[in-house]
Design an enzyme around this catalytic site. Structure first.
Site, mmCIF file in Angstrom:
data_model
loop_
_atom_site.group_PDB
_atom_site.id
_atom_site.type_symbol
_atom_site.label_atom_id
_atom_site.label_comp_id
_atom_site.label_asym_id
_atom_site.label_seq_id
_atom_site.Cartn_x
_atom_site.Cartn_y
_atom_site.Cartn_z
ATOM 1 N N ILE A 81 45.784 37.066 36.003
ATOM 2 C CA ILE A 81 46.586 37.325 37.191
ATOM 3 C C ILE A 81 46.538 36.055 38.027
ATOM 4 O O ILE A 81 45.481 35.438 38.180
ATOM 5 C CB ILE A 81 46.055 38.545 37.967
ATOM 6 C CG1 ILE A 81 46.982 38.897 39.151
ATOM 7 C CG2 ILE A 81 44.631 38.343 38.454
ATOM 8 C CD1 ILE A 81 46.619 40.209 39.834
ATOM 9 N N SER A 82 47.674 35.653 38.543
ATOM 10 C CA SER A 82 47.761 34.349 39.195
ATOM 11 C C SER A 82 46.980 34.299 40.503
ATOM 12 O O SER A 82 46.784 35.306 41.176
ATOM 13 C CB SER A 82 49.229 33.993 39.475
ATOM 14 O OG SER A 82 49.935 33.834 38.275
ATOM 15 N N GLN A 83 46.558 33.108 40.862
ATOM 16 C CA GLN A 83 45.896 32.822 42.130
ATOM 17 C C GLN A 83 46.833 33.210 43.282
ATOM 18 O O GLN A 83 48.024 32.866 43.269
ATOM 19 C CB GLN A 83 45.594 31.330 42.172
ATOM 20 C CG GLN A 83 45.078 30.793 43.479
ATOM 21 C CD GLN A 83 45.106 29.274 43.502
ATOM 22 O OE1 GLN A 83 45.678 28.638 42.614
ATOM 23 N NE2 GLN A 83 44.494 28.687 44.511
#
Length: 232
Positions: A81-83
């Site tokens: 999951i992206s930053q």
């Protein structure tokens, strides 16, 4: 005075204990102020969306305590999951507004799609890994998002039947910008995409399709994204 405050705090905690929802809401507020607003994210719609989207519901239960830290987290199938900062930055970069139709390549956990769905009219998202796509669809439906349209397939070719798109966000890195995505970008539209080799640092690029048909491409800063996966 301190004793009175302590007693009052104890009474409030005893009779009105905080819930998980309150806890995560506070963490989202802290995330927005500490990691986003302080680092140049200023678009009001983007900040409000980041405050609203429940990122903790999109990570494995064992990782929920870390959900609002500013870092990517594993979600299985070799993906992350992206930053939060990166999600906010990419969202702000396309200048989102309520009338827009946006294509996302790389559904992953569904986090970026949810942030977009808080702002724009329609989100079309494509994921090549079937397990990830189904998990994201189920979670986002449970969370009440009705303006996200899902597809399992090769994002390299975009989603032609719903083109043109006001904006495109790509959350995995191809070695070159897919030509079909440029074709499906509306005149005056923007695409943000990481580009570069799998084994090295990539460049986050902002692509703009001008009204005269020319394409402007601007390197923003170095990034490291998961590779753009193709379907055989």
């Amino acid at each position: 005075m301190k004793t009175s405050i302590f007693i009052l705090s104890f009474i409030l905690l005893f009779f009105y204990p905080s819930t998980d929802q309150d806890k995560y809401q506070q963490k989202r507020q802290q995330m927005v102020s500490q990691y986003l607003a302080s680092r140049g994210i200023s678009d009001k719609a983007t900040l409000e969306a980041m405050r609203n989207v429940e990122r903790h519901k999109m990570v494995p239960e064992a990782m929920r305590e870390h959900a609002y830290e500013d870092r990517p987290l594993p979600i299985g199938n070799g993906q992350t999951i992206s930053q939060p900062f990166m999600v906010a930055y990419m969202t702000q970069a396309i200048e989102p507004n309520p009338d827009m139709k946006v294509l996302e390549i790389g559904t992953g956990s569904g986090y970026q799609a949810a942030v977009l769905a808080e702002i724009v009219d329609k989100v079309y998202t494509i994921e090549t890994v079937e397990d990830l796509a189904e998990n994201a669809r189920n979670k986002l439906n449970e969370m009440g998002y009705e303006n996200i349209h899902f597809r399992i397939g090769d994002g390299y070719h975009g989603w032609e039947e719903h083109a043109p798109f006001d904006a495109i966000i790509v959350t995995a890195a191809p070695e070159n910008i897919p030509p079909k995505l440029i074709e499906q970008l509306k005149t005056g539209g923007k695409m943000i995409i990481p580009v570069g080799p799998i084994s090295s640092t990539q460049q986050l690029q902002l692509v703009e399709k001008r009204k005269d048909g020319k394409i402007n491409t601007k390197n923003l800063f170095p990034v490291r994204f998961v590779p753009f996966t193709r379907r055989n």
